[in-house]
Design a protein around this motif. Structure first.
Motif, short mmCIF file in Angstrom:
data_model
loop_
_atom_site.label_atom_id
_atom_site.label_comp_id
_atom_site.label_asym_id
_atom_site.label_seq_id
_atom_site.Cartn_x
_atom_site.Cartn_y
_atom_site.Cartn_z
N LEU A 172 0.84 -1.05 -0.21
CA LEU A 172 0.01 0.04 -0.03
C LEU A 172 0.93 1.19 0.16
N ARG A 173 2.01 1.19 0.34
CA ARG A 173 3.04 2.22 0.63
C ARG A 173 3.43 2.54 -0.87
N CYS A 174 3.20 1.79 -1.78
CA CYS A 174 3.95 1.84 -3.10
C CYS A 174 2.72 2.53 -4.15
N VAL A 175 1.50 2.95 -3.64
CA VAL A 175 0.69 3.60 -4.64
C VAL A 175 0.85 4.92 -4.97
N ARG A 176 0.70 5.58 -5.83
CA ARG A 176 0.75 6.69 -6.13
C ARG A 176 -0.59 7.51 -5.68
N GLN A 177 -0.70 8.89 -5.70
CA GLN A 177 -1.95 9.50 -5.68
C GLN A 177 -2.89 9.20 -6.54
N GLY A 178 -4.35 8.67 -6.20
CA GLY A 178 -5.20 8.08 -7.20
C GLY A 178 -4.81 6.91 -7.94
N GLY A 179 -4.03 6.24 -7.08
CA GLY A 179 -3.52 4.86 -7.93
C GLY A 179 -4.37 4.09 -7.58
N ARG A 180 -4.02 2.53 -7.86
CA ARG A 180 -5.08 1.71 -7.81
C ARG A 180 -4.28 0.25 -7.36
N VAL A 181 -4.77 -0.62 -6.45
CA VAL A 181 -4.26 -1.93 -6.04
C VAL A 181 -5.20 -3.13 -6.65
N LEU A 182 -4.42 -3.92 -7.32
CA LEU A 182 -5.39 -4.91 -8.06
C LEU A 182 -5.12 -6.41 -7.29
N THR A 183 -6.11 -7.04 -6.87
CA THR A 183 -5.90 -8.31 -6.19
C THR A 183 -6.79 -9.40 -6.70
N CYS A 184 -6.43 -10.85 -6.72
CA CYS A 184 -7.42 -11.93 -7.14
C CYS A 184 -7.06 -13.24 -6.39
N GLY A 185 -6.17 -12.80 -5.20
CA GLY A 185 -5.97 -13.88 -4.48
C GLY A 185 -5.20 -13.52 -3.19
N ALA A 186 -4.98 -14.69 -2.48
CA ALA A 186 -4.09 -14.36 -1.15
C ALA A 186 -3.36 -15.69 -0.69
N GLU A 194 -5.98 8.28 -1.77
CA GLU A 194 -7.29 8.09 -2.43
C GLU A 194 -7.13 6.86 -3.35
N MET A 195 -6.57 5.96 -3.12
CA MET A 195 -6.57 4.66 -3.90
C MET A 195 -7.47 4.02 -4.36
N ASP A 196 -7.75 3.30 -5.15
CA ASP A 196 -8.91 2.27 -5.48
C ASP A 196 -8.27 0.83 -5.13
N ILE A 197 -8.79 0.03 -4.49
CA ILE A 197 -8.61 -1.33 -4.11
C ILE A 197 -9.61 -2.13 -4.98
#
Length: 339
Positions: free
Chosen positions: A245-259, A276-279
């Motif tokens: 989460l510390r690697c996301v720019r302003q307005g960036g997004r995190v994508l996840t499909c598993g764990a 203000e990131m999107d997950i």
């Protein structure tokens, strides 16, 4: 038939290569002679047992299969014995809305034969190999949906991919590059990082030696100085989640499909609201994803990354190599049962 079977959930020693009765065909089903079955970490979860999911015992892992039609059940039309097919692992009962999946709640394809619904069959072109096709549904289908449909990765995006050396990771890298993105790929050894660079990664991070958050700050700057990546792909979870989460720019997004490393990690809400990131979660694939991937492979726009081809009798050791992460790309089990 011969298969890799487990009679109870547990560690890898519950797996055995042995004879098991071939399941009978029901109306609307087809028996497929498996030619190739690619391995996924989902197979490990199935063997161990998953909370809330009842796996029939004895069980057979293996979600991804390509092969030939060996026998057709009553009322099946449009297919012939010998047809080359890719299997969509998911079976939907449109009448009841029930969802099931081979290698999960249904017997899978670590076997000479797998029985599926005719609705799960996809024609396999003669110029697409069984081995390449078997890589597509779970890993490449999931990556296609995550990166394009849900993630909207496009030209100019800087994309950080954690766990980039596995099936989903390598496919996410290839798809990102096809979309014109810059890729920063993270893996656990220098050898894997070199292979990721050979696949087209613009930068690589050996996360066993370098902290990804520190690398991000050093290379791009702090969050309030325009630093970070447009997209961070994290399907490992566990202790990587808060750092990513510390690697996301302003307005960036995190994508996840598993764990694969843990589904309930600690998080850091400060970075979510401050950036203000999107997950965005992505769950599996749709048939349209598989159709497009087959087209891409047939046109040689996409070449699945295969680590090794392993004959079915050695399938337990192949499963062990996957669980211990001694692979790059996809491990594929092969079989040659008669049609």
């Amino acid at each position: 038939m011969k298969a890799i079977v487990f009679d109870e959930h547990g560690d890898i020693d519950v797996l055995a290569y042995r004879d098991i009765d071939t399941p009978e065909l029901q109306p609307g089903e087809a028996r497929i002679a498996v030619r190739a079955c690619s391995l996924n970490y989902h197979d490990v979860f199935t063997r161990r047992g998953m909370p809330g999911i009842k796996v029939p015992l004895p069980g057979i892992p293996g979600c991804d299969a390509a092969g030939q039609v060996a026998e057709l059940g009553p009322d099946v039309e449009g297919w012939s014995v010998g047809d080359r097919v890719l299997v969509d692992p998911v079976r939907w009962d449109r009448g009841t809305g029930k969802f099931s999946m081979i290698g999960d709640t249904l017997w899978g394809a670590y076997a000479e034969y797998v029985v599926v619904a005719a609705s799960q069959l996809i024609p396999l072109p003669d110029d697409v190999s069984y081995e390449d096709a078997s890589c597509l549904p779970v890993a490449y289908g999931t990556a296609h949906r995550m990166m394009i449909t849900r993630g909207e990765v496009g030209p100019g995006d800087a994309v950080l991919i954690l766990g980039a050396s596995g099936g989903v990771g390598t496919s996410a890298l290839l798809i990102s590059k096809m979309r014109g993105a810059k890729v920063i790929a993270a893996a656990g050894t220098d050898e894997k990082c070199q292979r990721l660079a050979d696949l087209g990664a613009d930068e690589t991070i050996n996360y066993s030696e370098v902290d990804i958050a520190r690398y991000c700050r050093e290379q791009t700057g702090g969050l309030f100085g325009g630093g970070g990546y447009d997209v961070v792909v994290n399907f490992t979870g566990g202790d990587t989640w808060a750092r990513s989460l510390r690697c996301v720019r302003q307005g960036g997004r995190v994508l996840t499909c598993g764990a694969t490393a843990g589904y309930d990690p600690p998080t850091d809400l400060r970075f979510i609201w401050t950036a203000e990131m999107d997950i965005r979660g992505s769950n599996g694939w749709q048939r349209s994803d598989l159709d497009e991937l087959l087209r891409m492979v047939q046109a040689r726009e996409l070449v699945p990354v295969i680590d090794s081809l392993v004959p079915l009798p050695d399938g337990v050791e192949a499963h062990r190599a996957m669980e211990e992460r001694r692979f790059f790309g996809k491990i594929v089990i092969t079989a040659d049962a008669p049609v």
